[in-house]
Design a protein around this motif. Sequence first.
Motif: not given
Length: 216
Positions: A115-138
């Motif tokens: 998940l940490a790699v995903l979070e680091a990649s969000l500015p590249t794969i979804a730059p408009e969504l990256a600022p809204t990123a949070v972790r949630r439980p499942f």
Amino acid sequence: MTDPRTQPPADAELVFRLIGTWWRVDLESDDAARASATAVARGTLGAADQHATARRRMRDDLVEAARAARAAQGRLLLLQTELGPGDPMSATLTLYDDDRVRMSPAIGTAPDRVLAVLEASLPTIAPELAPTAVRRPFGGGEVVRVHRVEVQVESEAGQEFTRRRLVVQYWYPRPDSKRLVLAVLSTPLGDIPNALLSYFDAIVEVSRFAVDGAAS
């Protein structure tokens, strides 16, 4: 520390405990999608002639949604029409295998590192969504959640009106792997995004990976 003996295997599937009325739309082909979409429209709107236009519009929208999901490697499409008897609700749930994030061998398969790699990649794969990123439980750890409200101005009978759709994406780390499963929950009730975010979070919170069933 989580005992690895309690973790589901890599071939486990994501399972949801869904409340209300949900319909599955077949993603195998346009014909299969049209057949299931027709059943959804009839089951939701009835067979009366006065609802023919609404049934056709719902069917066509679902076939188009199924086509888009299939093109993006979607493997499940569900439509919610009720929270309970007489209590309407409009939401969709789509599952994808998301391979856009490249994981190096050194990352390993620990979910937190994936998940940490995903979070680091969000500015590249979804730059408009990256600022809204949070972790949630499942029911097996954590997911990364992003969201947006899509605004569309439409015109009907000479009058303009605005539609707002809430789209929420949840990335799950697949057990014992570097792969990600993406669940997208959306609703046209985008005028009350905070309430719907809480509702979608609640759906995700009780989801889990299991080997004894598919999402339902």
